[in-house]
Enzyme design. Structure first.
Site, mmCIF file in Angstrom:
data_model
loop_
_atom_site.group_PDB
_atom_site.id
_atom_site.type_symbol
_atom_site.label_atom_id
_atom_site.label_comp_id
_atom_site.label_asym_id
_atom_site.label_seq_id
_atom_site.Cartn_x
_atom_site.Cartn_y
_atom_site.Cartn_z
ATOM 1 N N HIS A 67 13.750 -9.240 -27.746
ATOM 2 C CA HIS A 67 12.347 -9.671 -27.809
ATOM 3 C C HIS A 67 11.494 -8.863 -26.834
ATOM 4 O O HIS A 67 10.364 -8.457 -27.150
ATOM 5 C CB HIS A 67 12.288 -11.171 -27.476
ATOM 6 C CG HIS A 67 10.917 -11.716 -27.316
ATOM 7 N ND1 HIS A 67 10.369 -11.982 -26.080
ATOM 8 C CD2 HIS A 67 9.973 -12.056 -28.236
ATOM 9 C CE1 HIS A 67 9.150 -12.474 -26.241
ATOM 10 N NE2 HIS A 67 8.886 -12.527 -27.532
ATOM 11 N N GLU A 70 10.822 -5.492 -28.292
ATOM 12 C CA GLU A 70 9.786 -5.577 -29.337
ATOM 13 C C GLU A 70 8.389 -5.501 -28.712
ATOM 14 O O GLU A 70 7.521 -4.766 -29.177
ATOM 15 C CB GLU A 70 9.958 -6.885 -30.105
ATOM 16 C CG GLU A 70 8.843 -7.200 -31.092
ATOM 17 C CD GLU A 70 8.386 -8.641 -31.009
ATOM 18 O OE1 GLU A 70 7.163 -8.859 -30.843
ATOM 19 O OE2 GLU A 70 9.236 -9.545 -31.105
ATOM 20 N N HIS A 71 8.180 -6.260 -27.638
ATOM 21 C CA HIS A 71 6.879 -6.227 -26.950
ATOM 22 C C HIS A 71 6.555 -4.831 -26.433
ATOM 23 O O HIS A 71 5.441 -4.331 -26.609
ATOM 24 C CB HIS A 71 6.901 -7.204 -25.763
ATOM 25 C CG HIS A 71 6.537 -8.608 -26.117
ATOM 26 N ND1 HIS A 71 5.552 -9.310 -25.482
ATOM 27 C CD2 HIS A 71 7.029 -9.447 -27.069
ATOM 28 C CE1 HIS A 71 5.455 -10.532 -26.007
ATOM 29 N NE2 HIS A 71 6.356 -10.632 -26.965
ATOM 30 N N GLU A 142 4.929 -16.752 -21.510
ATOM 31 C CA GLU A 142 5.256 -17.186 -22.880
ATOM 32 C C GLU A 142 6.432 -18.167 -22.861
ATOM 33 O O GLU A 142 6.411 -19.189 -23.556
ATOM 34 C CB GLU A 142 5.598 -15.951 -23.726
ATOM 35 C CG GLU A 142 5.868 -16.232 -25.188
ATOM 36 C CD GLU A 142 6.195 -14.964 -25.967
ATOM 37 O OE1 GLU A 142 6.979 -15.059 -26.930
ATOM 38 O OE2 GLU A 142 5.681 -13.873 -25.603
#
Length: 427
Positions: A67, A70-71, A142
């Site tokens: 993840h 991906e960012h 987040e």
């Protein structure tokens, strides 16, 4: 370029495996104004332990790194890629799941430029120590946000109750502690291992000419150099069939308790015919029992055990599967006991030929309606393609299922040791 027609659904799919190993699929829909493209890699949050390309020893990377990667791919040394898409009239996004990472855009104009941008930014990583440290703060916020969401905690609590060792029981984003360990070198290690074209798929659907589009993608890829991919060696823990914990209770500031019963559907690696048969029956049968027209729904509603928050979902992926039945309730124990009682009763239930034909028609209708959405087609195609299943052949597969298949599935579907519970209660 191979061309395959699906006459039953009036679709034509073009496919080519490029010299660098990238699988490209084109689904032209000239009657539509929008085009939707997705560039996906067979790499998700559960791919924690593997042998990096060019090395011989296995490593385990920090949770949340897929993840995090991906960012970071959207951020280049001199710009943010979202701005590039915006200037070209496209809406871009990305997502990381337990098994996949995907980058995508939708647009009504400048489609070819946006395709180039999508391919180029994913295949041109830039990570610096400074930007990695900055991202830790962003993703940390987040994670904290999701920590405060009862619905998400209920979902993750269910997975933690079901799975003992498979990393599906770990939040895709990781934890504050795990992401603090991620380094620039970790990101490059994961990128170089999993983002080779041969481990990736490009799918585009919408208004374009297939010959021109395939030429553009070929030219773009031929201008880049990729070493030949070695076999990617991933390691997953051996998962027992029984649940990890019978019940997980969390205290959160909620006015009404949230309860879910989870079914541990699979812990084996499945592909092809075995996968698709289980996937379809799993979904059709839980819908048969728990949809608003289902065998159990009316009974639950009349006994005031459920309200409008009631839901169910089911998911099967390459090496795990689960179903979840849940909702808000003033009486968590009664809710749990009744759902488990009904589930355990299914082994003696027999579906009639008439009911099963109705179930098949309903599933085909749902599938056809979902094919009106380019986004849904693309994500489902990628999902099934990863497990060697042709998404556009699902209708004939549904039609081939028999009531004997369904009743055999029912006999083996539920055992008490594969049921887990998650409760979110006030506190």
């Amino acid at each position: 370029m191979n061309k395959k027609g699906y006459h039953q659904i009036e679709e034509t799919l073009f496919h080519e495996k490029l010299n660098n190993g990238l699988d490209v699929y084109l689904l032209p829909r000239p009657q539509m104004s929008k085009t939707y493209a997705i560039f996906s890699t067979n790499y998700g949050s559960i791919d924690r332990t593997f042998i990096p390309i060019g090395e011989t020893e296995e490593i385990t990377v920090p949770d949340g790194i897929a993840h995090f990667l991906e960012h970071k791919l959207f951020e280049k040394e001199d710009r943010d890629v979202f701005a590039d898409f915006g200037k070209q009239g496209a809406s871009a996004n990305a997502y990381t799941s337990f098994t996949k990472t995907a980058y995508l855009f939708s647009a009504t104009s400048n489609v070819e430029e946006n395709v180039k941008t999508l391919l180029d930014f994913v295949q041109d990583p830039y990570f610096s120590e400074q930007s990695v440290e900055k991202e830790k703060g962003i993703i940390g916020q987040e994670i904290k946000m999701y920590d405060d969401q009862p619905d998400w905690q209920s979902f993750m609590g269910t997975l933690k109750s079901l799975f003992k060792d498979t990393p599906v029981n770990i939040d895709i984003a990781g934890t504050i502690e795990s992401i603090s360990e991620i380094t620039k070198d970790d990101l490059y290690t994961c990128y170089n291992t999993f983002y080779h074209p041969e481990n990736m798929t490009f799918f585009i659907a919408g208004n374009f000419d297939p010959d021109s589009m395939m030429s553009l993608i070929n030219e773009n890829q031929n201008n880049k150099e990729f070493a030949k991919l070695e076999e990617i060696k991933r390691y997953y823990p051996t998962e027992p069939m029984e649940v990890a914990e019978k019940e997980i209770i969390q205290n959160m500031p909620v006015s009404v308790a949230k309860c879910t019963v989870g079914i541990k559907e699979s812990h084996d690696e499945l592909k092809g015919e075995k996968f698709v048969k289980k996937d379809l029956l799993q979904d059709m049968i839980i819908t048969y029992f728990f949809s608003k027209s289902g065998q159990f729904y009316e009974q639950l509603y009349e006994e005031n055990i459920i309200d409008s928050s009631f839901y169910f979902e089911t998911n099967l992926d390459k090496n795990y599967g689960y179903s979840i039945i849940g909702g808000n309730t003033d009486n968590p124990d009664q809710f749990i006991d009744k759902i488990k009682e009904l589930l355990l009763s299914t082994s003696s239930h027999e579906i009639s030929e008439e009911d099963f034909e109705r179930m098949k028609r309903k599933k085909i209708g749902q599938l056809l309606r979902s094919m009106n959405s380019l986004e849904n087609i693309a994500s489902k195609f990628i999902h099934y393609n990863t497990v060697a299943v042709d998404y556009f052949e699902l209708i004939p597969t549904i039609q081939s299922l028999t009531v004997d298949d369904a009743n055999q599935f029912l006999k083996e579907w539920i055992t008490d040791d594969r049921l887990g519970v998650s409760k979110i209660v006030a506190g």
